[in-house]
Design an enzyme around this catalytic site. Structure first.
Site, PDB file in Angstrom:
ATOM      1  N   SER A  39      -6.673   3.854  -5.632  1.00 45.66           N
ATOM      2  CA  SER A  39      -6.139   4.456  -4.481  1.00 45.66           C
ATOM      3  C   SER A  39      -6.289   5.882  -4.621  1.00 45.66           C
ATOM      4  O   SER A  39      -6.796   6.757  -3.444  1.00 45.66           O
ATOM      5  CB  SER A  39      -4.665   4.071  -4.167  1.00 45.66           C
ATOM      6  OG  SER A  39      -4.524   3.026  -3.513  1.00 45.66           O
ATOM      7  N   HIS A  93       0.828  -1.186  -0.025  1.00 47.02           N
ATOM      8  CA  HIS A  93       0.012  -0.168  -0.020  1.00 47.02           C
ATOM      9  C   HIS A  93       0.820   1.150  -0.040  1.00 47.02           C
ATOM     10  O   HIS A  93       2.013   1.222   0.708  1.00 47.02           O
ATOM     11  CB  HIS A  93      -0.884   0.053   1.268  1.00 47.02           C
ATOM     12  CG  HIS A  93      -2.179  -0.843   0.920  1.00 47.02           C
ATOM     13  ND1 HIS A  93      -3.326  -0.383   0.518  1.00 47.02           N
ATOM     14  CD2 HIS A  93      -2.208  -2.397   1.141  1.00 47.02           C
ATOM     15  CE1 HIS A  93      -4.111  -1.489   0.489  1.00 47.02           C
ATOM     16  NE2 HIS A  93      -3.415  -2.650   0.973  1.00 47.02           N
ATOM     17  N   PRO A  94       0.382   2.325  -0.607  1.00 48.53           N
ATOM     18  CA  PRO A  94       0.920   3.497  -0.678  1.00 48.53           C
ATOM     19  C   PRO A  94       0.992   4.361   0.739  1.00 48.53           C
ATOM     20  O   PRO A  94       0.054   4.002   1.440  1.00 48.53           O
ATOM     21  CB  PRO A  94       0.635   4.257  -1.945  1.00 48.53           C
ATOM     22  CG  PRO A  94      -0.768   3.771  -1.776  1.00 48.53           C
ATOM     23  CD  PRO A  94      -0.954   2.407  -1.484  1.00 48.53           C
ATOM     24  N   CYS A 110      -9.053   2.440   5.583  1.00 48.17           N
ATOM     25  CA  CYS A 110      -9.836   2.210   4.552  1.00 48.17           C
ATOM     26  C   CYS A 110     -10.421   3.835   4.505  1.00 48.17           C
ATOM     27  O   CYS A 110     -11.438   4.377   5.113  1.00 48.17           O
ATOM     28  CB  CYS A 110     -11.246   1.529   4.888  1.00 48.17           C
ATOM     29  SG  CYS A 110     -12.249   1.504   3.557  1.00 48.17           S
ATOM     30  N   ALA A 111      -9.756   4.447   3.548  1.00 52.08           N
ATOM     31  CA  ALA A 111      -9.822   5.905   3.271  1.00 52.08           C
ATOM     32  C   ALA A 111     -11.252   6.264   3.020  1.00 52.08           C
ATOM     33  O   ALA A 111     -11.866   7.116   3.415  1.00 52.08           O
ATOM     34  CB  ALA A 111      -9.099   6.525   2.077  1.00 52.08           C
ATOM     35  N   PHE A 123       1.129   2.937   7.083  1.00 51.08           N
ATOM     36  CA  PHE A 123      -0.410   2.994   7.752  1.00 51.08           C
ATOM     37  C   PHE A 123      -1.539   2.569   6.773  1.00 51.08           C
ATOM     38  O   PHE A 123      -1.603   3.251   5.671  1.00 51.08           O
ATOM     39  CB  PHE A 123      -0.446   4.453   8.440  1.00 51.08           C
ATOM     40  CG  PHE A 123      -1.680   4.633   8.921  1.00 51.08           C
ATOM     41  CD1 PHE A 123      -2.139   4.062  10.082  1.00 51.08           C
ATOM     42  CD2 PHE A 123      -2.707   5.617   8.354  1.00 51.08           C
ATOM     43  CE1 PHE A 123      -3.488   4.014  10.797  1.00 51.08           C
ATOM     44  CE2 PHE A 123      -3.869   5.700   9.012  1.00 51.08           C
ATOM     45  CZ  PHE A 123      -4.028   4.997  10.130  1.00 51.08           C
ATOM     46  N   GLY A 171      -8.683   7.670  -6.161  1.00 48.55           N
ATOM     47  CA  GLY A 171     -10.000   7.811  -5.598  1.00 48.55           C
ATOM     48  C   GLY A 171     -10.358   7.868  -4.392  1.00 48.55           C
ATOM     49  O   GLY A 171     -11.058   8.684  -3.592  1.00 48.55           O
ATOM     50  N   GLU A 172      -9.884   6.819  -3.686  1.00 46.99           N
ATOM     51  CA  GLU A 172     -10.090   6.759  -2.122  1.00 46.99           C
ATOM     52  C   GLU A 172      -9.484   7.781  -1.413  1.00 46.99           C
ATOM     53  O   GLU A 172      -9.922   8.473  -0.371  1.00 46.99           O
ATOM     54  CB  GLU A 172      -9.559   5.299  -1.575  1.00 46.99           C
ATOM     55  CG  GLU A 172     -10.358   4.148  -2.436  1.00 46.99           C
ATOM     56  CD  GLU A 172      -9.560   2.838  -2.235  1.00 46.99           C
ATOM     57  OE1 GLU A 172     -10.273   1.831  -2.824  1.00 46.99           O
ATOM     58  OE2 GLU A 172      -8.537   2.760  -2.109  1.00 46.99           O
ATOM     59  N   GLN A 173      -8.240   8.036  -1.594  1.00 48.22           N
ATOM     60  CA  GLN A 173      -7.588   9.157  -1.254  1.00 48.22           C
ATOM     61  C   GLN A 173      -8.274  10.369  -1.384  1.00 48.22           C
ATOM     62  O   GLN A 173      -8.445  11.210  -0.506  1.00 48.22           O
ATOM     63  CB  GLN A 173      -6.079   9.400  -1.356  1.00 48.22           C
ATOM     64  CG  GLN A 173      -5.389   8.025  -0.720  1.00 48.22           C
ATOM     65  CD  GLN A 173      -3.879   8.254  -0.789  1.00 48.22           C
ATOM     66  OE1 GLN A 173      -3.492   9.466  -0.666  1.00 48.22           O
ATOM     67  NE2 GLN A 173      -3.042   7.320  -0.953  1.00 48.22           N
TER      68      GLN A 173
END
Length: 171
Positions: A82, A65-66, A120-121, A117, A84-86
């Site tokens: 990722s 994961h980034p 789930c954003a 870390f 879109g989630e962030q």
């Protein structure tokens, strides 16, 4: 679910290979467990594969994961999922002081645990993420692996829902 169950291996991996960030091998194992009678069964297969892994392999999933709001986000190099989630969590719109705080906490977390870390954003906003990052720094490595994997499974559930809904829309 018929359309998903009928996907050939290559197409299944193309569609579901990033449900677990940068871990298409998980999708490969799940593909072999077809057919999936329901969305719940598909999600359960992903969860079961993840849960069956050793602690070190689970930590390996976390390492894929980034960083949240990290260098990859700043340079537009996140996976589309990722990104879109962030974005949804407000992590791509941090103030300069929030950016410094996030970078500092990310560095502290990785130094302590050896992986980024993971949260789930899509189920959190930036204030909760910053607070959670600080709180989780107090945990042991084993606790963080399990908490991180629980978050990965939340991410998997949401990504699967998106993909299944997209497949249903095309039928």
């Amino acid at each position: 679910m018929d359309g998903i169950n009928n996907l050939k291996y290559d197409h299944f991996i193309e569609k579901f290979g990033n449900v677990v960030e940068h871990c298409p091998i998980i999708a490969a194992v799940v593909w072999a467990a077809r057919p999936f009678p329901s969305f719940a069964d598909l999600f359960d297969r992903f969860s079961t594969v993840i849960d069956s892994l050793s602690m070190e392999m689970k930590a390996g999933i976390l390492r894929c994961h980034p960083d949240l709001a990290g260098r990859l986000a700043a340079t537009g190099q996140l996976t589309p999922e990722s990104m879109g989630e962030q974005r949804a969590a407000g992590l791509l719109d941090l103030s300069p002081s929030e950016t410094v705080t996030m970078a500092t906490r990310n560095d502290q977390y990785k130094a302590k645990f050896g992986f980024p870390f993971v949260v789930c954003a899509r189920e959190n906003k930036k204030a909760a993420i910053l607070s959670g990052l600080e709180d989780r720094l107090l945990h042991s490595v084993d606790e963080e692996v399990q908490l991180g994997i629980d978050q990965v499974k939340n991410i998997v559930r949401l990504r699967l829902q998106d993909l299944v809904n997209m497949a249903d829309a095309r039928l």
